[in-house]
Each structure stands twice: as structure tokens, then as C-alpha cells.
Write a protein that holds these residues in place. Structure first.
Motif, short mmCIF file in Angstrom:
data_model
loop_
_atom_site.label_atom_id
_atom_site.label_comp_id
_atom_site.label_asym_id
_atom_site.label_seq_id
_atom_site.Cartn_x
_atom_site.Cartn_y
_atom_site.Cartn_z
N LEU A 115 36.63 35.36 34.94
CA LEU A 115 36.88 36.58 35.19
C LEU A 115 35.76 37.52 34.56
O LEU A 115 35.73 37.75 33.24
N ARG A 116 35.11 37.87 35.43
CA ARG A 116 33.55 38.42 34.78
C ARG A 116 33.72 40.14 34.70
O ARG A 116 34.10 40.86 35.57
N THR A 117 33.63 40.60 33.40
CA THR A 117 33.86 41.95 33.04
C THR A 117 35.07 42.46 33.66
O THR A 117 35.26 43.34 34.26
N ILE A 125 38.67 41.81 42.57
CA ILE A 125 40.31 41.85 42.07
C ILE A 125 40.78 40.35 41.98
O ILE A 125 40.56 39.77 43.15
N ALA A 126 40.94 40.06 41.10
CA ALA A 126 41.56 38.31 40.69
C ALA A 126 42.83 38.59 40.76
O ALA A 126 43.50 39.45 40.35
N LYS A 127 43.47 37.33 41.19
CA LYS A 127 44.93 37.20 41.13
C LYS A 127 45.06 36.06 40.11
O LYS A 127 44.61 34.98 40.23
N VAL A 128 46.27 36.42 38.84
CA VAL A 128 46.22 35.46 37.86
C VAL A 128 47.65 35.24 37.75
O VAL A 128 48.41 36.02 37.80
N GLY A 129 47.92 34.01 37.35
CA GLY A 129 49.29 33.76 36.96
C GLY A 129 49.86 33.95 35.73
O GLY A 129 48.93 34.31 34.80
N LEU A 130 51.15 34.15 35.58
CA LEU A 130 51.71 34.61 34.14
C LEU A 130 51.43 33.33 33.13
O LEU A 130 51.55 33.72 31.95
N ILE A 149 44.82 32.07 39.94
CA ILE A 149 45.25 31.81 41.33
C ILE A 149 44.08 31.88 42.45
O ILE A 149 44.03 31.00 43.21
N GLN A 150 43.67 33.08 42.41
CA GLN A 150 42.40 33.22 43.51
C GLN A 150 41.81 34.23 42.65
O GLN A 150 41.95 35.45 42.45
N LEU A 151 40.40 33.85 42.63
CA LEU A 151 39.26 34.74 41.86
C LEU A 151 38.98 35.81 42.54
O LEU A 151 38.96 36.77 41.92
N LYS A 152 38.89 35.90 43.77
CA LYS A 152 38.42 37.10 44.57
C LYS A 152 39.59 37.17 45.79
O LYS A 152 39.25 36.99 46.77
N PHE A 153 40.68 37.84 45.26
CA PHE A 153 41.73 38.33 45.96
C PHE A 153 41.13 39.31 46.95
O PHE A 153 41.48 39.47 48.05
N THR A 154 40.25 40.17 46.35
CA THR A 154 39.58 41.27 47.12
C THR A 154 38.25 41.54 46.49
O THR A 154 38.20 41.87 45.19
N ASP A 155 37.18 41.53 47.38
CA ASP A 155 35.83 41.36 46.85
C ASP A 155 35.00 42.63 47.59
O ASP A 155 35.68 43.47 48.32
N ASN A 156 33.71 42.61 47.17
CA ASN A 156 32.70 43.58 47.61
C ASN A 156 33.50 45.07 47.10
O ASN A 156 33.39 46.21 48.05
N LEU A 157 33.70 45.35 46.00
CA LEU A 157 34.28 46.46 45.70
C LEU A 157 33.13 47.07 44.72
O LEU A 157 32.27 46.38 44.20
N ASN A 158 33.46 48.38 44.56
CA ASN A 158 32.33 49.16 43.68
C ASN A 158 32.94 49.47 42.24
O ASN A 158 33.42 50.64 42.05
N SER A 159 32.42 48.77 41.18
CA SER A 159 32.65 49.14 39.96
C SER A 159 34.33 49.42 39.42
O SER A 159 34.65 50.47 39.20
#
Length: 282
Positions: A37-39, A70-75, A80-90
């Protein structure tokens, strides 16, 4: 009468001590994610899927950075999914309205399908400089947003942005929470402000040592708030505050926190440390 008063005093003292203890919380470390999970800047607990969404800036928080995700992480802290949504701006603060996830980018708010991670819309905010946190009035369908570099609070309703409040005493506005028809605003001077969006009336709820990044509600008008530098505070119902954690000497940040009220688990993104840490609240 005097004798009765003396008999009541110890009982009253015990009651007061019990009340203070009941208002206090302790943080107990439970788990920490890996460093993929980068930054990570913001964590949001999603009760429907029972997962965490983590907004990762993945670099510097600038207009040029288009590699955020945006990553999806389990409790349990497993990715679970590192790049649930990608190519976002800061990316920074997030909120959920219906079946959509909203996240701030530098000058706009992205609307994402909660089920698939697909970007559905982007809502630009004219003149925005550094959009940061999000809070949502789910009843009225309003997405509130702070602009930290412009000291403003915005509202997006039906895709249209409007200014809620600007100017003093707002300064470096960051953290946001919507509760009981009020907006709690984390100010850059360490003030936790309560804003009535309808009347624009402001009052100070509490004060900590530095700018407030994350705010979560614990119930009964008590909160946990963070300073990006690494401080985590407990805010009691009477407005008094207690420092519960300080990782600033280790240069480990505490950015925009998430909270699971069922398990009483607090999730703290560590920013440059590239992890999310979970703490149980006792």
C-alpha cells in the motif's frame, strides 16, 4: 445533615472516577498490512462487503500524480485487491453514498461503482486547489469536501458543487465527519469545529496540538482524531482531549483514519511508512 453529606462524598467520588474511566479508551495493536500500500492516506470501513478501502496516493500529493489507486483490504489486514480502482489523481478522503464510493482528487471528486471499482463520473470543483477529505449526508444525498489549501468546505448535490463556507476561522481545513446534521471539521490550527450546514453557524468542540487529519465517531459525542504527524487523540463528550498515541518520533504518520464500530477497531494509515495499522479500542 453533615453526617449524611460525609457518607455521600465517597460514593460520589467513586461515581466520578468511574465516569472518567468510562470516557477513556486504550489502543491495542492488532495487525499491520504489508507495504504494498504505497503512501496510504485514507481508510474507509465498508460494512456491506465488510472490507476496508484504502486510498493510496502512490507518490507525491501533486496535480501531476495520476498513479494513485484505491486498494481493497480485508478486516484481517490482508490485501484482497491492490488496485480496486487505478489511474486516480492524488487520492485522499473517501465516503459512500448508496452503491457508490466517492474519493477526492486534487481538483475534483471521483464517483466509483462500489461493486466493480469502475470510475463512473468525475465532479470538478471550480478553483479547487487541494481537495482532501469527504463526509456524506446520506439522508439528503450531499457529499461534503474540504479544500485544505483554500480553507473551504464544499458540497456536491446531484453532481453540482456549491460553496458551504470559506474564510476565518477556517484554516487548512482537512478532516470531515457528518453526524446528527452537523459537519465536524478538522481545522489546520488543531481546532475541531462543528458546522451547521444550514445556518453556517460554527462552534469549537475541542482543541488538539496540530492540524486534524482524520475524525471518527465513537458514539455519545466522543471521537478519535488524528494529526498527520503521528498523533492520535481521544476527544471526550465534554471537549477534553487525551493523547493516546504518538509515533511522530519514529516519523510514522497517522493520516485519515477509519473505524469499525461493531468490532471497535481503529484503522490508521501510516502514509510514508506504506502500511495500515489496526488497533482495538478498549
Amino acid at each position: 445533615m453533615a453526617k449524611s453529606a460525609f457518607i455521600l462524598l465517597p460514593a460520589l467520588l467513586v461515581s466520578l472516577i468511574s465516569l472518567v474511566q468510562a470516557q477513556s479508551v486504550e489502543l491495542k495493536p492488532v495487525w499491520e498490512t504489508d507495504t504494498t500500500l504505497r503512501t496510504p492516506e485514507s481508510v474507509l470501513f465498508e460494512p456491506g462487503q465488510k472490507v476496508l478501502f484504502v486510498a493510496c496516493i502512490n507518490g507525491s500529493p501533486t496535480l501531476e500524480n495520476k498513479s494513485s489507486y484505491i486498494a481493497k483490504v480485508g478486516l484481517d489486514g490482508k490485501v484482497i485487491q491492490l488496485k480496486f480502482t487505478d489511474n486516480l489523481n492524488s487520492t485522499k478522503g473517501m465516503g459512500i453514498l448508496g452503491d457508490k464510493l466517492y474519493v477526492t482528487e486534487m481538483t475534483q471528486v471521483a464517483e466509483i461503482a462500489l461493486a466493480t471499482g469502475k470510475i463512473l463520473n468525475r465532479y470538478p470543483i471550480q478553483g479547487a486547489k487541494f481537495l482532501n477529505d469527504i463526509a456524506i449526508d446520506t439522508k439528503k444525498g450531499v457529499v461534503y469536501v474540504t479544500d485544505s489549501n483554500d480553507s473551504k468546505v464544499w458540497a456536491i448535490t446531484n453532481g453540482q458543487a456549491s460553496l458551504v463556507l470559506a474564510g476565518e476561522p477556517l484554516k487548512g481545513t482537512n478532516g470531515l465527519l457528518f453526524e446528527n446534521n452537523q459537519l465536524l471539521v478538522g481545522n489546520g490550527d488543531g481546532s475541531l469545529l462543528s458546522l451547521d450546514p444550514a445556518t453556517k453557524q460554527l462552534r469549537t468542540v475541542a482543541k488538539v496540538s496540530g492540524g486534524i487529519d482524520g475524525i471518527v465517531a465513537l458514539g455519545n459525542k466522543t471521537y478519535m482524531v488524528t494529526e498527520w504527524s503521528g498523533k492520535v487523540w481521544h476527544v471526550r463528550a465534554d471537549g477534553s482531549t487525551e493523547l493516546k498515541m504518538d509515533t511522530s518520533p519514529q516519523k510514522i504518520s497517522s493520516a485519515d483514519i477509519g473505524y469499525n464500530p461493531t468490532s471497535k477497531m481503529l484503522f490508521v494509515p501510516t502514509f510514508f511508512h506504506n502500511t495500515v495499522k489496526a488497533y482495538s479500542l478498549k
